[in-house]
Design an enzyme around this catalytic site. Sequence first.
Site, mmCIF file in Angstrom:
data_model
loop_
_atom_site.group_PDB
_atom_site.id
_atom_site.type_symbol
_atom_site.label_atom_id
_atom_site.label_comp_id
_atom_site.label_asym_id
_atom_site.label_seq_id
_atom_site.Cartn_x
_atom_site.Cartn_y
_atom_site.Cartn_z
ATOM 1 N N ASP A 80 24.645 40.155 53.877
ATOM 2 C CA ASP A 80 25.203 39.783 52.584
ATOM 3 C C ASP A 80 24.159 39.982 51.489
ATOM 4 O O ASP A 80 22.988 39.628 51.655
ATOM 5 C CB ASP A 80 25.642 38.317 52.649
ATOM 6 C CG ASP A 80 26.324 37.850 51.388
ATOM 7 O OD1 ASP A 80 27.393 38.388 51.065
ATOM 8 O OD2 ASP A 80 25.796 36.929 50.739
ATOM 9 N N GLU A 123 25.212 45.096 52.240
ATOM 10 C CA GLU A 123 26.060 45.049 51.046
ATOM 11 C C GLU A 123 25.169 45.278 49.829
ATOM 12 O O GLU A 123 24.243 44.503 49.572
ATOM 13 C CB GLU A 123 26.760 43.702 50.928
ATOM 14 C CG GLU A 123 27.588 43.577 49.652
ATOM 15 C CD GLU A 123 27.970 42.147 49.317
ATOM 16 O OE1 GLU A 123 29.033 41.947 48.697
ATOM 17 O OE2 GLU A 123 27.198 41.219 49.670
#
Length: 551
Positions: free
Chosen positions: A211, A280
């Site tokens: 993330d 990401e």
Amino acid sequence: MKTFLQHPDNQTNPEWWRGATIYQIYPRSYQDSNGDGIGDLKGIIDRLPYIAGLGVDAVWLSPFFTSPMKDFGYDVSDYCDVDPMFGTLDDFKHLVAKAHELGLRVIIDQVLSHTADIHPWFVESSSSRDNPKADWYVWGDPKEDGSPPNNWLSIFIGSAWQWNARREQYYMHNFLTSQPDLNLHNREVRAALFDVLRFWLDIGVDGFRLDTVNFYMHDAQLRDNPARGRPSDNDCGVVPTNPYSWQKHLYDKSQPENLQLLQEMRAVLDEYPGITTVGELGDENSYELQLAYTADGDKLHTAYTFDLLSEQKSPLYLHEVLDKFAQGGEDSWACWSLGNHDTPRLASRWNGDPQALRAYLSMQLSLRGSPCLYQGEELGLTEGVLTFEQLRDPYGISMWPEAGGRDGCRTPMVWQSGAANAGFSDAEPWLPVMQNHLPLAVDQQDADSGSLLNYYRDWLQARRKLAVLWSGSFELLAAHSQVLAYIRRDVKSGRTLLCVMNLSGQTAEYALPANVLAKELADVPQTADSKLLDKEVLSLQPWGTLFAWID
């Protein structure tokens, strides 16, 4: 000697991730097994045969760790345990074993840039300026007037700094005030996070979705970001109505030191065979970051950006995006995502016409890289429309009504059109099931050989047999206002595949290069009655695709 519990083929095929198709599961909304209205790990286990039957190669699970759930698991309070809402650690171990039995790899989210404010690390760090973990988070002194250290903004609106009276300092938070940012300049923090990775690798996971991977490092001097002005699109993953997108984020993320951190992380992962990472990347310079973060085989394995998660969808825009990534050459590997838990549903954001969705899938599965599908895309689910009272997403609540937030793409999966809550749960779901999703339920599409779901299955199964789509080189053909076209070449098999897609609702003609002559259709699903023409100009029906061998 260490015993490896990852997928049994990881040692013999450590680069399985190249070209592998990933299926993202948002656990809260996939399948509830215990009747509390919230999806859980046992529910996912029950649905693993369905996922394996799609023809994907791996599953990515959004966070299921212990958390106060203010950001629905992206605020971790214990990195090494399962939140009771989702089950137990034994449930997760069972999930991994069952997935491996079905031939699926398991990738799990890791939220390493920040924690929940109730995490024991932050509780200790915030207690004083001289405790052992005092430097484990990003702290800054106020200016003379008491204002925050600089102008950095939170993605969740407002300053990225929150006052702590005990330390008389501000702490940094890129997201909610309850999500303080870890200081990854601190080697003790890095070592602790690497131990977290080892914990899950020892259980048997096959990789990590990382993330906000470019948020790990901040500028140690805490310099102000320069102004950018209001953008026209969410090219950094944030809508233009959010002032966060009005800055050039030169200092609060995407710092050069991040590359060394990723190299250290990769060294840890390389202790285990066949592990992969999917990063990401949210930044306006996404191409440059993607290339830098996946280059040289010593950092990330692959990464996805927000280029194809924006509102822009024209073939000319797509050609521009793919041209930038193609310039990275063989050294860079992209993960191609058209939707996820943070963005409006593809069918609402681009085009919900069933033929259009088929064409988009054909493009996604034929690009050079690793495709990532989001749960419900295979059904053609549209963005859920919720009232303000039904919203759960703190970001959506703060942006209402100009932006609906992320709840609309997180509504429950629809399994049975006639069952209570579409077969998701016996209880009232945490988010409502959308009534317009019921005709798209799995049981309805299962019975229809021409459904979108079966088109996904057919394409995914066909893709597994074509080496050229897994590892072949990529060459863009001429840009066109309606058509996207490229060539894939596989050196080992000597085969060359022509890929042409009319990404518009009107008939289109496309001129092939003089040296390109299609000989026979490839054995993949074709849309809109594609035919081979003994001409250099192809005539394509609306949303028509043509995949043909040219060798």
